[in-house]
Each structure stands twice: as structure tokens, then as C-alpha cells.
Write a protein that holds these residues in place. Sequence first.
Motif, PDB file in Angstrom:
ATOM      1  N   LEU A 113     -37.112  -7.280  20.249  1.00 33.23           N
ATOM      2  CA  LEU A 113     -36.874  -5.852  20.047  1.00 33.23           C
ATOM      3  C   LEU A 113     -36.405  -5.198  21.340  1.00 33.23           C
ATOM      4  CD1 LEU A 113     -37.007  -3.290  18.339  1.00 33.23           C
ATOM      5  CD2 LEU A 113     -39.441  -3.117  18.929  1.00 33.23           C
ATOM      6  N   LEU A 114     -37.047  -5.526  22.458  1.00 31.38           N
ATOM      7  CA  LEU A 114     -36.655  -4.944  23.740  1.00 31.38           C
ATOM      8  C   LEU A 114     -35.227  -5.325  24.110  1.00 31.38           C
ATOM      9  CD1 LEU A 114     -39.904  -5.455  25.844  1.00 31.38           C
ATOM     10  CD2 LEU A 114     -38.978  -3.303  24.986  1.00 31.38           C
ATOM     11  N   ALA A 115     -34.868  -6.599  23.859  1.00 33.80           N
ATOM     12  CA  ALA A 115     -33.509  -7.038  24.175  1.00 33.80           C
ATOM     13  C   ALA A 115     -32.475  -6.291  23.351  1.00 33.80           C
ATOM     14  CB  ALA A 115     -33.387  -8.543  23.943  1.00 33.80           C
ATOM     15  N   LYS A 116     -32.838  -5.954  22.124  1.00 32.56           N
ATOM     16  CA  LYS A 116     -31.900  -5.264  21.238  1.00 32.56           C
ATOM     17  C   LYS A 116     -31.672  -3.820  21.665  1.00 32.56           C
ATOM     18  CE  LYS A 116     -30.996  -4.404  16.333  1.00 32.56           C
ATOM     19  NZ  LYS A 116     -31.510  -4.584  14.948  1.00 32.56           N
ATOM     20  N   ILE A 117     -32.722  -3.155  22.117  1.00 34.77           N
ATOM     21  CA  ILE A 117     -32.601  -1.729  22.462  1.00 34.77           C
ATOM     22  C   ILE A 117     -32.330  -1.501  23.944  1.00 34.77           C
ATOM     23  CG2 ILE A 117     -34.131  -1.112  20.562  1.00 34.77           C
ATOM     24  CD1 ILE A 117     -36.322  -0.578  22.631  1.00 34.77           C
ATOM     25  N   ALA A 118     -32.358  -2.560  24.757  1.00 34.05           N
ATOM     26  CA  ALA A 118     -32.216  -2.405  26.211  1.00 34.05           C
ATOM     27  C   ALA A 118     -30.949  -1.666  26.624  1.00 34.05           C
ATOM     28  CB  ALA A 118     -32.293  -3.769  26.892  1.00 34.05           C
ATOM     29  N   PRO A 119     -29.758  -2.014  26.085  1.00 31.70           N
ATOM     30  CA  PRO A 119     -28.554  -1.285  26.526  1.00 31.70           C
ATOM     31  C   PRO A 119     -28.635   0.215  26.282  1.00 31.70           C
ATOM     32  CG  PRO A 119     -27.936  -3.298  25.377  1.00 31.70           C
ATOM     33  CD  PRO A 119     -29.410  -3.122  25.175  1.00 31.70           C
ATOM     34  N   GLY A 120     -29.111   0.598  25.112  1.00 35.87           N
ATOM     35  CA  GLY A 120     -29.223   2.023  24.809  1.00 35.87           C
ATOM     36  C   GLY A 120     -30.254   2.718  25.678  1.00 35.87           C
ATOM     37  N   ILE A 121     -31.385   2.068  25.926  1.00 35.69           N
ATOM     38  CA  ILE A 121     -32.422   2.665  26.753  1.00 35.69           C
ATOM     39  C   ILE A 121     -31.933   2.850  28.188  1.00 35.69           C
ATOM     40  CG2 ILE A 121     -34.706   2.295  27.740  1.00 35.69           C
ATOM     41  CD1 ILE A 121     -34.720   3.150  24.818  1.00 35.69           C
ATOM     42  N   LEU A 122     -31.246   1.852  28.722  1.00 34.90           N
ATOM     43  CA  LEU A 122     -30.725   1.966  30.082  1.00 34.90           C
ATOM     44  C   LEU A 122     -29.716   3.099  30.190  1.00 34.90           C
ATOM     45  CD1 LEU A 122     -30.323  -1.813  30.962  1.00 34.90           C
ATOM     46  CD2 LEU A 122     -31.973  -0.210  31.940  1.00 34.90           C
ATOM     47  N   TRP A 123     -28.882   3.259  29.172  1.00 35.78           N
ATOM     48  CA  TRP A 123     -27.900   4.334  29.200  1.00 35.78           C
ATOM     49  C   TRP A 123     -28.561   5.707  29.064  1.00 35.78           C
ATOM     50  CZ3 TRP A 123     -23.263   6.424  29.967  1.00 35.78           C
ATOM     51  CH2 TRP A 123     -22.242   5.580  30.396  1.00 35.78           C
ATOM     52  N   ILE A 124     -29.542   5.811  28.189  1.00 39.97           N
ATOM     53  CA  ILE A 124     -30.249   7.089  28.042  1.00 39.97           C
ATOM     54  C   ILE A 124     -30.991   7.435  29.323  1.00 39.97           C
ATOM     55  CG2 ILE A 124     -32.158   8.227  26.840  1.00 39.97           C
ATOM     56  CD1 ILE A 124     -31.309   6.734  24.319  1.00 39.97           C
ATOM     57  N   GLY A 125     -31.633   6.436  29.945  1.00 41.62           N
ATOM     58  CA  GLY A 125     -32.330   6.684  31.196  1.00 41.62           C
ATOM     59  C   GLY A 125     -31.391   7.140  32.293  1.00 41.62           C
ATOM     60  N   LEU A 169     -33.222  -3.363  36.498  1.00 41.81           N
ATOM     61  CA  LEU A 169     -34.221  -2.796  35.601  1.00 41.81           C
ATOM     62  C   LEU A 169     -34.096  -3.374  34.196  1.00 41.81           C
ATOM     63  CD1 LEU A 169     -34.223   0.947  36.724  1.00 41.81           C
ATOM     64  CD2 LEU A 169     -35.770  -0.886  37.387  1.00 41.81           C
ATOM     65  N   GLY A 170     -32.907  -3.893  33.869  1.00 41.12           N
ATOM     66  CA  GLY A 170     -32.738  -4.547  32.573  1.00 41.12           C
ATOM     67  C   GLY A 170     -33.656  -5.746  32.397  1.00 41.12           C
ATOM     68  N   ILE A 171     -34.078  -6.345  33.495  1.00 44.55           N
ATOM     69  CA  ILE A 171     -35.009  -7.480  33.410  1.00 44.55           C
ATOM     70  C   ILE A 171     -36.321  -7.037  32.772  1.00 44.55           C
ATOM     71  CG2 ILE A 171     -36.302  -9.175  34.766  1.00 44.55           C
ATOM     72  CD1 ILE A 171     -34.062  -9.053  36.838  1.00 44.55           C
ATOM     73  N   LEU A 172     -36.763  -5.800  33.089  1.00 41.89           N
ATOM     74  CA  LEU A 172     -38.009  -5.286  32.507  1.00 41.89           C
ATOM     75  C   LEU A 172     -37.897  -5.090  31.005  1.00 41.89           C
ATOM     76  CD1 LEU A 172     -38.899  -2.602  35.216  1.00 41.89           C
ATOM     77  CD2 LEU A 172     -39.746  -4.941  35.044  1.00 41.89           C
ATOM     78  N   ARG A 219     -22.404  -4.687  22.966  1.00 42.59           N
ATOM     79  CA  ARG A 219     -21.484  -5.757  22.578  1.00 42.59           C
ATOM     80  C   ARG A 219     -21.418  -6.846  23.640  1.00 42.59           C
ATOM     81  NH1 ARG A 219     -16.098  -3.521  19.442  1.00 42.59           N
ATOM     82  NH2 ARG A 219     -17.155  -2.226  17.885  1.00 42.59           N
ATOM     83  N   GLY A 220     -21.429  -6.450  24.890  1.00 45.78           N
ATOM     84  CA  GLY A 220     -21.405  -7.447  25.948  1.00 45.78           C
ATOM     85  C   GLY A 220     -22.637  -8.322  25.929  1.00 45.78           C
ATOM     86  N   ALA A 221     -23.799  -7.713  25.672  1.00 44.08           N
ATOM     87  CA  ALA A 221     -25.042  -8.482  25.629  1.00 44.08           C
ATOM     88  C   ALA A 221     -25.066  -9.445  24.450  1.00 44.08           C
ATOM     89  CB  ALA A 221     -26.238  -7.531  25.557  1.00 44.08           C
ATOM     90  N   GLU A 222     -24.382  -9.082  23.368  1.00 47.07           N
ATOM     91  CA  GLU A 222     -24.360  -9.937  22.175  1.00 47.07           C
ATOM     92  C   GLU A 222     -23.165 -10.880  22.150  1.00 47.07           C
ATOM     93  OE1 GLU A 222     -24.538  -7.365  18.816  1.00 47.07           O
ATOM     94  OE2 GLU A 222     -26.557  -6.626  19.276  1.00 47.07           O
ATOM     95  N   GLY A 223     -22.325 -10.838  23.186  1.00 44.95           N
ATOM     96  CA  GLY A 223     -21.181 -11.728  23.258  1.00 44.95           C
ATOM     97  C   GLY A 223     -20.022 -11.331  22.369  1.00 44.95           C
ATOM     98  N   LEU A 224     -19.939 -10.056  21.989  1.00 42.63           N
ATOM     99  CA  LEU A 224     -18.873  -9.577  21.128  1.00 42.63           C
ATOM    100  C   LEU A 224     -17.746  -8.972  21.971  1.00 42.63           C
ATOM    101  CD1 LEU A 224     -21.084  -7.794  18.429  1.00 42.63           C
ATOM    102  CD2 LEU A 224     -20.145 -10.113  18.346  1.00 42.63           C
ATOM    103  N   ALA A 225     -16.621  -8.666  21.317  1.00 44.88           N
ATOM    104  CA  ALA A 225     -15.475  -8.072  22.012  1.00 44.88           C
ATOM    105  C   ALA A 225     -15.817  -6.649  22.453  1.00 44.88           C
ATOM    106  CB  ALA A 225     -14.255  -8.065  21.104  1.00 44.88           C
TER     107      ALA A 225
END
Length: 218
Positions: free
Chosen positions: A43-55, A113-116, A180-186
Motif C-alpha cells: 500500500l505504501l509503495a502504491k501511494i508513495a508518489p502521490g504522498i511525496l508530491w503532496i508533501g 524520503l521515498g525509502i520511508l 508511472r515511472g515507479a510502475e515501469g510504464l511510459a
Amino acid sequence: MIALLIRDLRLAVRAGGGFGLGLSFFLIVTVLVPFGVGPETGLLAKIAPGILWIGALLSCLLSLDRIFALDFEDGSLDLLATAPVPLEGAVLVKAIAHWLTSALPLVVAAPLLGILLSLPAEGFLWVFVSLLLGTPALSVIGTFGAALTVGIKRGGLLLSLLVLPLYVPTLIFGAEVARRGAEGLAVETPLMLLAGISLGALAFLPFAAAAVLRMNLR
């Protein structure tokens, strides 16, 4: 222009609006999210990009009200408006100073911080790239908002309400690039749209902010 940039960088750090405040808030947001949603790695891996951007977006908001406030209080803004340097150039310098002191440290710290947040290794680069391309738009849009509210006492809340809706497209495409980058998509389409937003903001908003400042100083 360079002297003005150096002056603004010094003022930003001395006034407490430097990288320390934004980074601290960014770290707090990143640390608190796992406590709120649970320690599940997937779950954390899925929401990490959005959380980092919101932060990062909320961290940039913290210092927006200081962009013109100090200059307005000591009369420097009136001098800038009548100086040989175009006011549009001064506004752009203000935006650059805000980006260097408030946004650039977040860009550098976000992959760490993405590691967390259990961000996949493939996403580190794209979080960095998306923030590097998108945060200039946040600073320029924020500078425009600060110009709208200059001279208003305790205008920080009003500034946030004005700026946040303008931040939404940058947030959407920036988080999409990272996801998309985290999931390997275009990532080409959201990446180009994100770059277009930043370039458009840099091209037009300094002129709009300068016009607003001239009206507010009359």
C-alpha cells in the motif's frame, strides 16, 4: 539581477523561510503517513508518489507569504517598482530565489524520503525528475499569488486558498509521472504536460504578477 537574487537568498534564510522549515515539514508528512495508513509495504509503495508530491506542494506553501512581505514592509518593493530593472525581471528573480531555498531541497530529499514509504527503486529517478520539472511552476504560481495578496495583513490563508486550485494540474501530472515511472510504464505524455505547465508559468505569470504589483502599489 544577480545582486537581487543573492539578497533574496540571504533574506530567505535569515527570515526563517529557508530550506530548513520546508524540509522539516516534508519529513514530518513522510514519517506520519505510515502511521496513518499502516505499515503494509504494498500500500505504501502504491501511494508513495502521490504522498511525496503532496508533501512537497504543501512544504512550498509555507514560505509563499514571505516572497514580497519583507520588501513591502521596509519599502524595498516601491524601489523595485521604480528601478531601471523591469519589475517582471524582479518578480522572476523572486520566484527563482523561492525555488532555490524552498523547492530545490525538497527535490533532492524526496528520493531519500521515498525509502520511508517503500517507494520502488524504479521510482526514485522519476520522483526526482517530476519534482525537478514541476516545482518551478509551484514557485512561479506562488509568486503570482503572493503578488495578489501583498499588503494584506495575515494574508497567508487567503494566499493558500488562491494558489491551491492553480497547483492542481501540476500535482496531477507530477504525481502521474512518478507513479508511472515507479510502475515501469511510459511517462512521456504526463512528463511533457508537466514541462509545458512549468514553461507556460515561467513565460506568462511574471508579467501578470508584475501588473498586479503595480496596481497594489498605487
